[in-house]
Design an enzyme around this catalytic site. Structure first.
Site, mmCIF file in Angstrom:
data_model
loop_
_atom_site.group_PDB
_atom_site.id
_atom_site.type_symbol
_atom_site.label_atom_id
_atom_site.label_comp_id
_atom_site.label_asym_id
_atom_site.label_seq_id
_atom_site.Cartn_x
_atom_site.Cartn_y
_atom_site.Cartn_z
ATOM 1 N N PHE A 1 -23.185 27.844 -54.214
ATOM 2 C CA PHE A 1 -23.404 26.611 -53.630
ATOM 3 C C PHE A 1 -22.113 25.843 -54.276
ATOM 4 O O PHE A 1 -22.184 25.263 -55.359
ATOM 5 C CB PHE A 1 -24.656 25.666 -53.920
ATOM 6 N N ASP B 1 -16.657 26.752 -61.473
ATOM 7 C CA ASP B 1 -17.355 25.640 -60.908
ATOM 8 C C ASP B 1 -18.334 25.219 -61.872
ATOM 9 O O ASP B 1 -19.694 25.691 -61.719
ATOM 10 C CB ASP B 1 -17.977 26.086 -59.494
ATOM 11 N N LYS C 1 -20.034 15.216 -60.572
ATOM 12 C CA LYS C 1 -21.268 14.631 -60.974
ATOM 13 C C LYS C 1 -21.451 13.860 -62.274
ATOM 14 O O LYS C 1 -20.968 12.768 -62.446
ATOM 15 C CB LYS C 1 -22.471 15.910 -61.065
#
Length: 404
Positions: A145, A230, A259
């Site tokens: 994801f 990531d 984030k």
């Protein structure tokens, strides 16, 4: 019977009426928050065990971050990258130093960071490695994801994210996550990068087999391929280290960050790499109006400084062991699997008991907010400011839900 004085039902109906249904949120309407706690429009408090998918690693309204935002709001919020502002160099330098890299390229969202990493890797492949024009390939993992842009969903194996959004962008080879042999076999002369999450968050906090990440690092070095990590969810203290890669002593060629970098206040993302990689970009070839804006940089500088103390990494590691012990005690008592790394956990509920959605709804009724994924799995990712007592509360409430 619903209390007609409650504001939540009407607020939920309004949200359903006026928004596209790209999410399926729990019927909770938050109006304020502090630390690890949320309060809804009816005054009910909830323990936040999701932390905005790690965007709120430092809790809600961390005083140091809020102060930085307030100060910057009174001075300057946006210039665009047509000019340089006085927060920009400090942010890039301090983040580069935290990452052990030469350069930083700021963006806004995690998906933008991933898209940036893909573009940089392709350009590096053509200009440095010598891949033939238009032939660059990137190896990715099943269950990944990395975001929801059209390019990123082109290599997703989640049909909810991918179906009906074609035609799909070519240039990606998908291999099983954790299978080093399959990854190695997929690399050819046109491969420019391997793009992986060190821990797959959306898949259910899936931790790769021991030795996998070092093996990826070795094969990338041997085959002249960039290793792109990531760390948008897993990085910046979440797993008990600054980066999830740190647990196995692995240093990727490129970090993708987001984030938590915005402190739960503004969207901030970044790519960090050495000059021989990020240096392939020249003016006009990539950019963002809001990327690296003054407000974002002011907040993110304080985020980096919080991480530089090591306090939050230590808290995550230590409190994560308490969380692990509590959750492992529920295996066989409603849980059939538990994966924990720092303050990040994936829990597999016995599907004969309930779905993950049902478990999260019942937890919400008990004042604990979490998120389900992939059927009977739920994720816990509380803010790193959570206390031992609050962890125990979350585990106790989960035990009660599982016990029926």
């Amino acid at each position: 019977m619903v209390d007609d004085k409650l504001r939540t039902p009407g607020a939920v109906r309004d949200a359903e009426r006026w928004t596209a249904h790209n999410y399926h949120p729990l019927p909770v309407v938050i109006s304020s928050a502090e630390g690890a706690w949320l309060t809804d429009v009816d005054g009910r408090r909830y323990l936040d065990c999701l932390a905005g998918y790690s965007a709120l690693n430092f809790g809600h309204r961390h005083p140091q971050l809020i102060a930085a935002a307030h100060t910057q709001l009174d001075r300057l919020t946006l210039t665009s990258r047509a000019f340089i502002h006085d927060q920009f160099a400090d942010f890039c330098r301090e983040l580069a130093e935290l990452c052990g890299k030469d350069l930083v390229l700021p963006m806004n969202t995690g998906a933008e960071a991933v898209e940036t990493g893909i573009k940089v890797a392709r350009k590096w492949g053509y200009q440095v490695k010598g891949v033939a024009a238009g032939q660059a390939n990137i190896v990715v993992a099943e269950g990944n994801f990395h975001g929801r842009t059209t390019t990123i969903v082109s290599f997703s194996t989640d049909e909810d994210a991918r179906a009906d959004f074609g035609p799909y962008t070519p240039g990606f080879t998908v291999v099983p996550y954790g299978d080093l042999d399959a990854l190695t076999a997929a690399i050819d002369e046109n491969t420019v990068a391997v793009l992986l999450e060190p821990i797959q968050g959306e898949q259910g906090v899936v931790v790769p087999p021991e030795g996998y990440l070092p093996g990826v690092r070795q094969v990338c070095t041997e085959r002249d391929v960039l290793f792109i990590a990531d760390e948008i969810q897993s990085g910046l203290g979440r797993t008990g280290a600054t980066f999830a890669c740190d647990h196995e002593g692995v240093v990727p060629d490129m970090y993708l960050l987001g984030k938590a970098l915005g402190g739960g206040i503004v969207p901030v993302s970044a790519v960090a790499a050495n000059a021989d990689v990020l240096g392939v970009l020249k003016p006009g070839q990539h950019g963002s109006t809001f990327g690296g804006n003054p407000l974002a940089c002011a907040v993110a500088i304080e985020v980096v400084r919080l991480l530089a103390t090591g306090e939050f990494q230590r808290r995550s590691a230590e409190l994560g062991e308490r969380l692990r012990a509590g959750l492992e005690g529920l295996v066989g008592k409603g849980l059939v699997g538990v994966r924990v790394r720092g303050l990040w956990a994936g829990l597999d509920i016995d599907p004969a008991l309930m779905s993950g959605r049902e478990a999260c709804e019942r937890l919400a009724e008990r004042g604990v907010l979490a998120k389900d994924t992939h059927g009977s799995t739920i994720r816990l990712a509380p803010p790193l400011v959570i206390t031992e007592e609050e962890i125990d509360l979350a585990v106790t409430q989960l035990a009660e839900v599982l016990a029926g």
